[in-house]
Design an enzyme around this catalytic site. Structure first.
Site, PDB file in Angstrom:
ATOM      1  N   ASP A 136       0.846  -1.189   0.000  1.00 20.37           N
ATOM      2  CA  ASP A 136       0.000   0.000   0.000  1.00 20.37           C
ATOM      3  C   ASP A 136       0.880   1.236   0.000  1.00 20.37           C
ATOM      4  OD1 ASP A 136      -3.206   0.492   0.849  1.00 20.37           O
ATOM      5  OD2 ASP A 136      -1.874   2.177   1.268  1.00 20.37           O
TER       6      ASP A 136
ATOM      7  N   HIS B 294     -21.248  -5.212 -12.824  1.00 22.06           N
ATOM      8  CA  HIS B 294     -21.374  -5.108 -11.371  1.00 22.06           C
ATOM      9  C   HIS B 294     -22.009  -3.764 -11.033  1.00 22.06           C
ATOM     10  CE1 HIS B 294     -20.601  -5.739  -7.187  1.00 22.06           C
ATOM     11  NE2 HIS B 294     -19.710  -4.767  -7.097  1.00 22.06           N
TER      12      HIS B 294
END
Length: 317
Positions: free
Chosen positions: A32, A173
């Site tokens: 990250d 989606h």
């Protein structure tokens, strides 16, 4: 041991690390931009292993590496926030997919890549485009999650175990996703038979389908800040496990279509077989006219988003 690289150490990334540890899928690298957050979660999970008996190695931040990962799960990016337009969201997340895709191509070119970042279908297209990896090795996590929500709502209505409900949700989606009652069964009994015998009204089934389509938004509204992370992480873990174990699971996912279902050169939710080669086959279903029209409409919405992503990719070039 296999290596699973998780790009993004937020709520989904952290939960993915925990589930990977619990399932003993392999070494975990938690990556990250917020380096200390990734290191902290990795350290916390590693210490939990002393209690749970897990010897899984979990590294985070500067201690972690994408190099030679067998599976890469991408959750990096931002969710849509109040006051943020769709264009704002695409600007940010397309740039993230461009950067992440280049990193994967350089450091883990043989990985099986699962994209979780939203808007899902457009982001998996962007990630594949940026990485240049084979289409069968880049996939989007959506169908497993949407189908899980559909199964959960049906189980509540019918009073049966979720594990006895087999179902499929196709398409993009979002609120144009296509639930397929004709291909839904409860312990082998077609859902249409339950409706026919009066155990479930058609009106109530329509309400369940609508709730499934808005499943993510419902959770966002309840949480107030943030979005769903437990179920998305569980869904992505199931897909990773199918690849690593070569279990050839038939799962709904955002996969590349090359003529299947009458669609070409687009990612959309369809049933696929996942094994050691990645997406080994797209399974085509015989859709009736209404189902095919709904699927086509859903894919059309995906194409509009992909066109916007393609413009941004060209601009950045």
């Amino acid at each position: 041991m296999p290596k699973i690289a998780l790009i993004g150490a937020g709520q989904i990334g952290g939960t993915l690390a925990l589930l990977s540890q619990t399932a003993k899928l392999g070494e975990v690298a938690l990556i990250d931009r917020l380096d200390k957050v990734a290191q902290g979660k990795a350290l916390d999970l590693s210490q939990a292993g002393a209690v749970t008996g897990s010897e899984t190695q979990i590294l985070g931040g500067a201690n972690a590496s994408l190099d030679n990962a067998d599976v890469v799960i991408v959750t990096a990016g931002v969710p849509r926030k109040p006051g943020m337009s769709r264009d704002d969201l695409l600007d940010t997340n397309v740039a993230v997919m461009r950067e992440v895709g280049a990193e994967i191509a350089a450091k883990a070119p043989n990985a099986f890549v699962i994209c979780v970042t939203n808007p899902l279908d457009a982001m998996v297209w962007s990630l594949r485009h940026a990485s240049g990896l084979p289409h069968h090795k880049v996939i989007g996590m959506a169908g497993v999650l949407d189908t899980a929500r559909y199964r959960h709502f049906l189980s509540l209505e019918l009073g049966v175990a979720m594990r006895d409900i087999h179902a499929l949700v196709l398409g993009g989606h979002g609120d144009t996703m296509v639930a397929l009652p004709r291909y839904t069964s409860v312990a082998g009994i077609p859902l249409t038979e339950w409706v026919k015998r009066g155990h479930l009204s058609r009106e109530r089934l329509d309400e369940i389908v609508t709730r499934t389509q808005n499943g993510g938004a419902e959770i966002v509204a309840l949480l107030g800040t943030g979005s769903a992370f437990y179920a998305p992480a569980a869904a992505a873990t199931e897909m990773a496990e199918a690849y690593l174990h070569n279990s050839r699971r038939l799962l709904p996912a955002a996969a590349w279509l090359d003529g299947e279902y009458g669609e070409k050169d687009i990612y959309a939710g369809v049933p696929v077989i996942i094994g050691a080669r990645g997406v080994e086959r797209v399974v085509e279903l015989d859709l009736d006219d209404n189902e095919r029209a709904a699927f086509s409409k859903s894919v059309g919405a995906v194409r509009e988003l992909v066109a916007e992503c393609a413009k941004r990719m060209q601009t950045e070039n």
